[in-house]
Design a protein around this motif. Sequence first.
Motif, short mmCIF file in Angstrom:
data_model
loop_
_atom_site.label_atom_id
_atom_site.label_comp_id
_atom_site.label_asym_id
_atom_site.label_seq_id
_atom_site.Cartn_x
_atom_site.Cartn_y
_atom_site.Cartn_z
N MET A 156 0.85 -1.18 0.00
CA MET A 156 0.00 0.00 0.00
C MET A 156 0.89 1.24 0.00
O MET A 156 1.70 1.43 0.89
CB MET A 156 -0.91 0.06 1.22
CG MET A 156 -1.78 1.33 1.24
SD MET A 156 -2.73 1.53 2.77
CE MET A 156 -3.86 0.16 2.62
N PHE A 209 -2.72 1.23 8.98
CA PHE A 209 -2.93 0.25 7.91
C PHE A 209 -1.95 -0.91 8.03
O PHE A 209 -2.31 -2.06 7.78
CB PHE A 209 -2.82 0.93 6.55
CG PHE A 209 -3.99 1.82 6.22
CD1 PHE A 209 -5.28 1.35 6.29
CD2 PHE A 209 -3.79 3.15 5.86
CE1 PHE A 209 -6.37 2.16 6.00
CE2 PHE A 209 -4.87 3.98 5.58
CZ PHE A 209 -6.16 3.48 5.65
N PHE A 266 -1.82 -1.09 -3.84
CA PHE A 266 -2.97 -0.31 -3.43
C PHE A 266 -2.47 1.08 -3.09
O PHE A 266 -1.27 1.29 -2.92
CB PHE A 266 -3.65 -0.97 -2.21
CG PHE A 266 -4.12 -2.36 -2.49
CD1 PHE A 266 -5.42 -2.60 -2.90
CD2 PHE A 266 -3.26 -3.45 -2.37
CE1 PHE A 266 -5.86 -3.88 -3.18
CE2 PHE A 266 -3.68 -4.74 -2.65
CZ PHE A 266 -4.99 -4.96 -3.05
N THR A 311 -10.13 0.44 6.27
CA THR A 311 -9.53 -0.88 6.49
C THR A 311 -10.46 -1.99 6.01
O THR A 311 -10.03 -2.92 5.31
CB THR A 311 -9.21 -1.07 7.98
OG1 THR A 311 -8.25 -0.10 8.40
CG2 THR A 311 -8.65 -2.46 8.26
N PHE A 321 -10.43 -2.11 2.24
CA PHE A 321 -9.26 -2.79 1.67
C PHE A 321 -9.31 -4.29 1.94
O PHE A 321 -8.86 -5.09 1.09
CB PHE A 321 -7.97 -2.19 2.23
CG PHE A 321 -7.57 -0.90 1.58
CD1 PHE A 321 -7.31 -0.84 0.22
CD2 PHE A 321 -7.42 0.26 2.33
CE1 PHE A 321 -6.94 0.35 -0.39
CE2 PHE A 321 -7.05 1.45 1.73
CZ PHE A 321 -6.81 1.50 0.36
N HIS A 350 -10.88 -6.13 -0.80
CA HIS A 350 -10.12 -6.22 -2.05
C HIS A 350 -8.83 -7.00 -1.90
O HIS A 350 -8.20 -7.37 -2.90
CB HIS A 350 -9.87 -4.81 -2.59
CG HIS A 350 -11.14 -4.12 -2.97
ND1 HIS A 350 -11.82 -4.42 -4.14
CD2 HIS A 350 -11.90 -3.20 -2.32
CE1 HIS A 350 -12.94 -3.69 -4.19
NE2 HIS A 350 -13.00 -2.95 -3.09
#
Length: 273
Positions: A42, A65, A115, A258, A261, A264
């Motif tokens: 990310m 994250f 990402f 969060t 994500f 995905h």
Amino acid sequence: MSTGSLWGTQPLEVNEVQIAGYESNIRVRLYRRAGVGSLPVMLYFHGGAFIGGSLDDAEFAARHFAEQLPVLVISVGYSLAPKHPFPAALEDAYRAARWADGASRTIGGDGKRLFAAGHCAGGNLANGLAFVARDRGDVRIGAIALFSPMLDPSMTCLADERAVDSDISPRQCLASYRAYLPKASQRMHPYAAPLDSARLAGLPPAFIATARNDVLHVEAETYAARLIGAGVPTQVMRYSNASHERIAYDPQALQDATRFFECHLQPRGVTIG
């Protein structure tokens, strides 16, 4: 079950390196769990309205994250205007994505699974990177999260500053856009001004967090509607107690991102526990 409840048990490693940027070297700060294998990457871009901000400003969100998701977070210290106007910051973002791909084995990341997320100007860059990745085709962004992004240099979709208790003013936005986009033609470039783009199809799924107390929330929500109209899976949420600056530190906004994500990450077979 949320991955964060199990993922956050290993210690977090933080390292900083320099990489080649568009006009000069830039710093990136890496956050990852110790003792794990290759992780999706990310890229995170700090706020600061194109003219300020730093890796330290991104610390809270980047750590969140990295602690809550099975990802390697790379916080990008991109070039700032007015010394480095458009497209320097965006090209720095693109070079960070390319570097993450090329350095995958060294840094313990899977550069094929990228990402992006960002706050304020960083939201503009995360979104712009999605455009660049789609158009150039040599990197792929799987999903993006934008926190109170700056998306409209024309400033035609501002909320009424008399009706919101905003900690960023239209005058500040105007000065920042002029510093980053000194040429009038740049203020219509789709990579910097996505509200003016007629080509939104093919962009990755997006999570857009807006703040009630932010003159920019209307443009972000308008952009979300246009993404949806173009067939891009998009989730938009407005946070009533947040402001432009504080939304990148808002626990609920970060947790909602969060979960976005997680959705995905899971389809590609990531399993925790």
